[in-house]
Write an enzyme that holds these catalytic residues in place. Structure first.
Site, PDB file in Angstrom:
ATOM      1  N   HIS A  78       4.728  14.795  -1.210  1.00 20.59           N
ATOM      2  CA  HIS A  78       3.390  15.093  -1.752  1.00 20.59           C
ATOM      3  C   HIS A  78       3.303  16.502  -2.341  1.00 20.59           C
ATOM      4  O   HIS A  78       2.295  16.862  -2.939  1.00 20.59           O
ATOM      5  CB  HIS A  78       2.312  14.958  -0.671  1.00 20.59           C
ATOM      6  N   ASP A 123       6.461   4.615   7.084  1.00 14.35           N
ATOM      7  CA  ASP A 123       5.058   4.285   7.365  1.00 14.35           C
ATOM      8  C   ASP A 123       4.615   2.984   6.697  1.00 14.35           C
ATOM      9  O   ASP A 123       3.428   2.645   6.714  1.00 14.35           O
ATOM     10  CB  ASP A 123       4.118   5.457   7.005  1.00 14.35           C
ATOM     11  N   HIS A 145       2.956   5.906   1.008  1.00 12.88           N
ATOM     12  CA  HIS A 145       2.086   6.711   0.140  1.00 12.88           C
ATOM     13  C   HIS A 145       2.812   7.030  -1.164  1.00 12.88           C
ATOM     14  O   HIS A 145       4.032   7.179  -1.178  1.00 12.88           O
ATOM     15  CB  HIS A 145       1.698   8.019   0.842  1.00 12.88           C
ATOM     16  N   ASP A 165       8.247   5.377   0.825  1.00 11.26           N
ATOM     17  CA  ASP A 165       7.126   5.729   1.709  1.00 11.26           C
ATOM     18  C   ASP A 165       5.894   4.902   1.300  1.00 11.26           C
ATOM     19  O   ASP A 165       5.758   4.514   0.149  1.00 11.26           O
ATOM     20  CB  ASP A 165       6.832   7.231   1.549  1.00 11.26           C
TER      21      ASP A 165
HETATM   22 ZN   LIG Z   1       3.628   8.435   3.855  1.00 15.43          ZN
END
Ligand SMILES: [Zn+2]
Length: 308
Positions: free
Chosen positions: A124, A244, A163, A161
């Protein structure tokens, strides 16, 4: 050849405060469990690296701000959920150093491929912004290191991931040497990752998937990621390995099972074999259920060990 595991215990000093999901136990459960593969692994510590490699990915100003952000005591906040403490500095630099060590080790044939169980995660983190538990973008620094030091022209990053890796996308949006492929829950944190975000050179491949995506749906969608990987003909593959997507994860809503991580890893290795002869380095991103992290990284590493 064996598989490399690059890590060191400084991750445990990156204290994010009581109740924070991105906590030291995440990495210690992985490391403790991987010890059972002892004879099949080579354990190595992160190198101390030249900061010039960090400054290809992040701006000089950002690196300076981060270096001065670590408190002498207590906590400070880089964004709403990115917390640093005195021990975070070494952990942050060691997370970057781990991917550099892993890349050097694969290229020098010390081991055939590698996994870096480290924290803080990185995907991120944008060129000039810390976000979502991430400080420096470890994986992006690795890709730029391959391009700068080893003169690679085709580096693929596969981000599994749950996200979207907005930071990695931001850093490579106009870089034709990097193909960034991301599968992720969408719409979801951090808000980016639509199919329309393609990069200046069509070098960004976002595969957004709805909440509730199960193993079969994910693996079907992943075929498209593999197709793009094959078309790109990568010379080196980096995996932003988030766990995740596991059904047990408390922060997201995919329904993947432990065996899926074996298949995902195996398919990335098989697909890239022809082009880069298995030169694959994986680094931990998210994953917040301790049992899931332990189970899923074991199968991820199993696939790395088995690959010939
Ligand atoms: Zn994540």
């Amino acid at each position: 050849m064996k598989t490399g595991i690059i890590t060191t215990n400084t991750f445990s000093n990156h204290n994010t405060g009581l109740g924070h999901p991105e906590r030291a136990d995440r990495v210690s459960v992985i490391i403790d469990n991987l010890k059972k593969f002892e004879k099949k692994l080579i354990w190595k510590k992160p190198v101390v690296f030249d900061k010039k490699f960090l400054k290809i990915t992040h701006s000089n100003k950002y690196v300076e701000i981060i270096e001065n952000s670590f408190p002498k005591k207590g906590f400070s906040y880089l964004d709403g959920d990115t917390v640093v403490s005195p021990g975070s500095k070494q952990a942050t630099f060691d997370a970057v150093g781990s991917i550099i060590s892993a890349i050097d080790g694969v290229i020098n044939k010390d081991f055939k491929n590698a996994f870096c169980p480290v924290r803080p995660p990185g995907h991120h983190s944008e060129k000039e912004k810390a976000q979502g538990f991430c400080i420096f973008n470890n994986c992006a620094v690795g890709a730029n290191y391959l391009i700068s030091k080893y003169k690679y022209k085709k580096v693929a990053i596969v981000d599994i991931d749950v996200h979207h890796g907005n930071g990695t996308q931001d850093i490579f949006y106009d870089n034709e040497n990097v193909l960034f492929i991301s599968t992720h829950q969408y719409p979801f944190y951090p808000g980016t990752g639509s199919e329309q975000e393609k990069g200046k050179f069509n070098n960004i491949c976002n595969i957004p998937l709805p909440a509730g995506t199960n193993s079969e749906e994910y693996l079907n969608a992943f075929e498209f990621a593999l197709k793009r990987l094959k078309e790109f003909k990568p010379e080196f593959v980096l995996i932003s390995a988030g766990f995740d997507t596991d059904a047990r994860d408390p922060l997201a809503s995919f329904k993947l099972e432990t065996e899926d991580f074996y298949h995902i890893t195996k398919r990335i290795l098989e697909t890239s074999k022809k082009f880069c002869n298995g030169k694959v380095v994986s680094i931990l991103e998210g994953g917040y259920d301790l049992q899931a992290l332990q189970d899923d990284t074991e199968r991820h590493v199993d696939a790395l060990i088995e690959f010939n």
